[in-house]
Write an enzyme that holds these catalytic residues in place. Structure first.
Site, PDB file in Angstrom:
ATOM      1  N   ASP A   1      23.130  10.625 -32.145  1.00 20.99           N
ATOM      2  CA  ASP A   1      24.175  10.746 -33.159  1.00 20.99           C
ATOM      3  C   ASP A   1      23.579  11.092 -34.529  1.00 20.99           C
ATOM      4  O   ASP A   1      23.395  12.261 -34.836  1.00 20.99           O
ATOM      5  CB  ASP A   1      25.004   9.466 -33.214  1.00 20.99           C
ATOM      6  CG  ASP A   1      26.395   9.672 -33.791  1.00 20.99           C
ATOM      7  OD1 ASP A   1      26.700  10.788 -34.230  1.00 20.99           O
ATOM      8  OD2 ASP A   1      27.181   8.711 -33.806  1.00 20.99           O
ATOM      9  N   ASP A   2      23.320  10.090 -35.353  1.00 19.12           N
ATOM     10  CA  ASP A   2      22.733  10.269 -36.681  1.00 19.12           C
ATOM     11  C   ASP A   2      21.507   9.361 -36.764  1.00 19.12           C
ATOM     12  O   ASP A   2      21.553   8.275 -37.370  1.00 19.12           O
ATOM     13  CB  ASP A   2      23.739   9.908 -37.773  1.00 19.12           C
ATOM     14  CG  ASP A   2      24.962  10.804 -37.749  1.00 19.12           C
ATOM     15  OD1 ASP A   2      24.927  11.875 -38.379  1.00 19.12           O
ATOM     16  OD2 ASP A   2      25.957  10.428 -37.089  1.00 19.12           O
TER      17      ASP A   2
ATOM     18  N   HIS B   1      24.450  15.255 -28.553  1.00 17.20           N
ATOM     19  CA  HIS B   1      25.244  14.706 -29.661  1.00 17.20           C
ATOM     20  C   HIS B   1      24.283  14.302 -30.769  1.00 17.20           C
ATOM     21  O   HIS B   1      23.814  13.170 -30.838  1.00 17.20           O
ATOM     22  CB  HIS B   1      26.064  13.505 -29.172  1.00 17.20           C
ATOM     23  CG  HIS B   1      27.052  12.973 -30.166  1.00 17.20           C
ATOM     24  ND1 HIS B   1      28.271  12.463 -29.789  1.00 17.20           N
ATOM     25  CD2 HIS B   1      27.016  12.864 -31.523  1.00 17.20           C
ATOM     26  CE1 HIS B   1      28.937  12.056 -30.858  1.00 17.20           C
ATOM     27  NE2 HIS B   1      28.179  12.287 -31.925  1.00 17.20           N
TER      28      HIS B   1
ATOM     29  N   HIS C   1      34.849  14.808 -31.261  1.00 15.62           N
ATOM     30  CA  HIS C   1      34.721  13.359 -31.345  1.00 15.62           C
ATOM     31  C   HIS C   1      36.107  12.761 -31.100  1.00 15.62           C
ATOM     32  O   HIS C   1      37.074  13.098 -31.792  1.00 15.62           O
ATOM     33  CB  HIS C   1      34.260  12.940 -32.737  1.00 15.62           C
ATOM     34  CG  HIS C   1      32.820  13.238 -33.028  1.00 15.62           C
ATOM     35  ND1 HIS C   1      32.256  14.471 -32.817  1.00 15.62           N
ATOM     36  CD2 HIS C   1      31.831  12.446 -33.522  1.00 15.62           C
ATOM     37  CE1 HIS C   1      30.973  14.426 -33.179  1.00 15.62           C
ATOM     38  NE2 HIS C   1      30.692  13.212 -33.605  1.00 15.62           N
TER      39      HIS C   1
ATOM     40  N   GLU D   1      36.084   7.059 -30.379  1.00 16.11           N
ATOM     41  CA  GLU D   1      35.044   6.203 -30.953  1.00 16.11           C
ATOM     42  C   GLU D   1      35.743   5.049 -31.669  1.00 16.11           C
ATOM     43  O   GLU D   1      35.730   3.915 -31.228  1.00 16.11           O
ATOM     44  CB  GLU D   1      34.153   6.990 -31.910  1.00 16.11           C
ATOM     45  CG  GLU D   1      33.049   6.146 -32.549  1.00 16.11           C
ATOM     46  CD  GLU D   1      32.279   6.884 -33.637  1.00 16.11           C
ATOM     47  OE1 GLU D   1      31.189   6.408 -33.978  1.00 16.11           O
ATOM     48  OE2 GLU D   1      32.770   7.914 -34.141  1.00 16.11           O
TER      49      GLU D   1
ATOM     50  N   HIS E   1      23.857  15.074 -35.026  1.00 19.46           N
ATOM     51  CA  HIS E   1      24.257  15.690 -36.286  1.00 19.46           C
ATOM     52  C   HIS E   1      22.990  15.950 -37.093  1.00 19.46           C
ATOM     53  O   HIS E   1      22.297  15.010 -37.487  1.00 19.46           O
ATOM     54  CB  HIS E   1      25.201  14.770 -37.067  1.00 19.46           C
ATOM     55  CG  HIS E   1      26.475  14.471 -36.341  1.00 19.46           C
ATOM     56  ND1 HIS E   1      27.602  15.256 -36.479  1.00 19.46           N
ATOM     57  CD2 HIS E   1      26.797  13.487 -35.460  1.00 19.46           C
ATOM     58  CE1 HIS E   1      28.571  14.764 -35.720  1.00 19.46           C
ATOM     59  NE2 HIS E   1      28.098  13.694 -35.083  1.00 19.46           N
TER      60      HIS E   1
END
Length: 343
Positions: free
Chosen positions: A278-279, A17, A197, A200, A19
């Site tokens: 994630d980011d 996961h 997703h 969340e 991005h």
């Protein structure tokens, strides 16, 4: 004496996961803006980092899309992908399955081929340099409509040999998975894996929709599934991989503190949870920063971290023999580290 955090960091692992646009560090953003003659609204790297003081998903997305505007050329995307893979390799990541948002770029007039060719070449260069393998997953922006999603899927067809799957990201609340059921069915017909997703910020119902209407192969986030015992039991029974992002959850106030993170409950419920970043440029760190944050919370044991690393390979879109080889390396690493660990 090796600490539990260092033990966890040393384990070979996959990241499922991530991005790629969210790995754009301020330093690279400035360099690309200068290279492409783009005027930023921030005067310094420090001003960008200060702007990362957001507390909800939408505020993050606003700055995320603004930052992505510096990505213009094939070389830009190459440099972005290589920079992420270099950091991941340093974190003992052996394999990464990477989200990219083509609509973020094609809506700015950037050709789909520029994006994917640049990312692919950067990841190939990283494989040759660091030995890290990767797959690309095309993500649909759920705040846009179904027609835009179908157009993106059509644009992807010449590049399907470089795309492992389709995903669903961006603003979750108000954009349920059912909105893209037909798109995901079409992607399945093209042989793409499906991820989404859900759970969340959205309710458990979004997870049910992702399972039943999108026929996902992997669930991204999924925290709120724990609110529904029947759903939780189903996820455990079906060995559905959850790509959990602890520091992201903390930054976006999905959890109040790392001590309150549900990872312990996920493992106790038998869920195939994994740890991901994630980011990372926006959320406070790459995958080992997430492992270390969980270690500092005191919730998890050495065996739990081995389970999390093992789950990351079991949940990867890789051939069985490749997964087996990664698991053998994991077992060998644990054997080597065992006996030199303190909690």
């Amino acid at each position: 004496m090796t600490t539990l955090a260092d033990f966890a960091a040393a384990l070979p692992k996959a990241e499922l996961h991530l991005h790629i646009e969210g790995s754009l560090e301020p330093e690279l953003m400035f360099a690309l803006a200068q290279r492409n003659g783009i005027a930023l609204s921030y005067a310094s790297v420090e001003e960008i980092r200060a702007a990362y003081n957001f507390t909800r998903l939408q505020d993050f997305l606003d700055i995320y899309y603004q930052g992505a505007d510096v990505l213009r050329t094939r070389q830009d995307f190459h440099d972005l992908a290589f920079a992420y893979a270099e950091r991941a390799a340093a974190d003992s990541v052996r394999h990464a399955e990477i989200f990219f948002d083509p609509q973020t770029h094609t809506d700015r007039g950037i050709d789909f081929g520029v994006v994917i060719e640049g990312l692919h070449s950067g990841l190939e260069a990283a494989r040759e340099r660091f030995g890290i393998t990767s797959r690309l997953i095309l993500c649909i922006l759920r705040h846009l409509d179904e027609a835009a999603a179908f157009a993106t899927l059509e644009a992807a067809k010449p590049w399907l040999n470089r795309i492992a799957g389709i995903g669903l990201d961006s603003s979750e609340v108000g954009h349920p998975p059912e909105k893209f059921a037909r798109v995901f069915a079409a992607a399945a017909d093209l042989g793409l894996k499906r991820v989404a997703h859900a759970g969340e910020e959205g309710p458990p119902d979004y997870v049910w929709q992702a399972l039943d209407l999108l026929a996902i192969d992997r669930l991204d986030h999924g925290n709120r599934a724990l609110e529904d015992p029947v759903l939780t039991a189903r996820l455990a029974r079906e060995a559905m991989t959850l790509t959990v992002c602890p520091l992201s959850n903390l930054k976006l106030c999905v959890v109040e503190s790392m001590d309150a993170h549900p990872m312990r409950r996920m493992l106790d419920a038998g869920l195939r949870a994994t740890v991901n970043s994630d980011d990372p440029a926006y959320f406070g760190g790459y995958v080992n920063d997430n492992y270390r944050a969980l270690a500092a919370s005191g919730q998890l044991t050495q065996a739990d971290f081995v389970t999390l690393a093992r789950n990351s390979f079991l949940g990867a879109f890789l051939p069985d023999e490749t997964i087996a080889a990664h698991l053998a390396e994991l077992d060998a690493t644990v054997a080597r580290l065992n006996g030199d660990v303190s909690a």
